[in-house]
Design a protein around this motif. Sequence first.
Motif, mmCIF file in Angstrom:
data_model
loop_
_atom_site.group_PDB
_atom_site.id
_atom_site.type_symbol
_atom_site.label_atom_id
_atom_site.label_comp_id
_atom_site.label_asym_id
_atom_site.label_seq_id
_atom_site.Cartn_x
_atom_site.Cartn_y
_atom_site.Cartn_z
ATOM 1 N N MET A 264 0.819 -1.195 0.000
ATOM 2 C CA MET A 264 0.000 0.000 0.000
ATOM 3 C C MET A 264 0.858 1.252 0.000
ATOM 4 O O MET A 264 1.711 1.417 0.872
ATOM 5 N N ILE A 265 0.637 2.094 -0.997
ATOM 6 C CA ILE A 265 1.160 3.461 -0.999
ATOM 7 C C ILE A 265 -0.054 4.363 -0.838
ATOM 8 O O ILE A 265 -0.962 4.347 -1.676
ATOM 9 N N SER A 266 -0.095 5.126 0.226
ATOM 10 C CA SER A 266 -1.300 5.878 0.570
ATOM 11 C C SER A 266 -1.788 6.747 -0.580
ATOM 12 O O SER A 266 -1.005 7.473 -1.218
ATOM 13 N N ALA A 267 -3.094 6.688 -0.825
ATOM 14 C CA ALA A 267 -3.700 7.555 -1.836
ATOM 15 C C ALA A 267 -3.499 9.025 -1.477
ATOM 16 O O ALA A 267 -3.420 9.881 -2.370
ATOM 17 N N LYS A 268 -3.382 9.310 -0.182
ATOM 18 C CA LYS A 268 -3.216 10.697 0.257
ATOM 19 C C LYS A 268 -1.860 11.265 -0.128
ATOM 20 O O LYS A 268 -1.647 12.477 -0.049
ATOM 21 N N SER A 269 -0.936 10.408 -0.539
ATOM 22 C CA SER A 269 0.373 10.896 -0.983
ATOM 23 C C SER A 269 0.309 11.489 -2.388
ATOM 24 O O SER A 269 1.228 12.200 -2.803
ATOM 25 N N HIS A 270 -0.754 11.169 -3.131
ATOM 26 C CA HIS A 270 -0.888 11.627 -4.523
ATOM 27 C C HIS A 270 0.330 11.237 -5.357
ATOM 28 O O HIS A 270 0.778 11.988 -6.232
#
Length: 290
Positions: A264-270
Amino acid sequence: MSSLAVVTPTYGPDAELFALLHRSVLQYTSDDTVHHVIVPPSDRALFAGYAGPRCRVWTYPEILPRRVFQLPGVAMWANALRPWPPLRGWIMQQAVKMAVTALLESTVVLVADSDVVLVRPATPDMFLRDDQVCLFRVDAGVHEGMPDHVLWHRVARGLLGLPPAERLPLPDYVSSLACWDPAIVRGMQQRITEVAGRPWLDAFTSQLRISEFICYGVYVEESLRAQVPINNSLCHFMWDTTPLDEAAALAFADELPAEAVGMMISAKSHTPMEVRTAAIRRCAQVVESG
């Protein structure tokens, strides 16, 4: 009915991320594993193309009672029995995740956020120990510097009729990829109903701040007092909210643990999509070389 199911609440802005997740579910789970995706009615057409033997597309009205409805033009909901305050969209997302899981007869449900992808084959036995579904728990993971988590614990204990926690730190049960036992989710819903004296859905969604994962973990370990097996190695997480460049994403992928089935790479990182897909390809290389 497969022994394994995957449940993902999502919406239009995360459609590209969901496409990567669903592709990985098709690749790394058995042919009888169904991916249950839950979307707002306005996004039904965007996800309709995934519907088929391996994917069930749910919309909120299919799951929720008629008294609960979306307010026009906003990501908020209302309960006709208690119209004020309105119900927050992200809490409704948690509730439908629980509601769909409770409908399933699978032995294990993988609850996966849209920004997760599977990177290794996932079979039911990987999430079971002695016929019990494993729990994600980080011992002493919640401390005084985490006010949201502390509040989520307090709210969960109140809903479950438990006394306040005596002291910090507390366990952390929050994860972007977790395994749930549908029978336990049904029991948790019943317990909330009994304590609140009204349907679990009404009690849960009336909260301004709450975590479904902390509710599940507290219910398992404190209401049931179950000695369940712990598995904290399901997913390789990147929670940072700063976009990753390709070098950072590849370095992250190179650290994929041998036990992880997800990344998982956070979606919040854009993080740009091309960087995200480069990390996924690198994870495949790491798995192949291992």
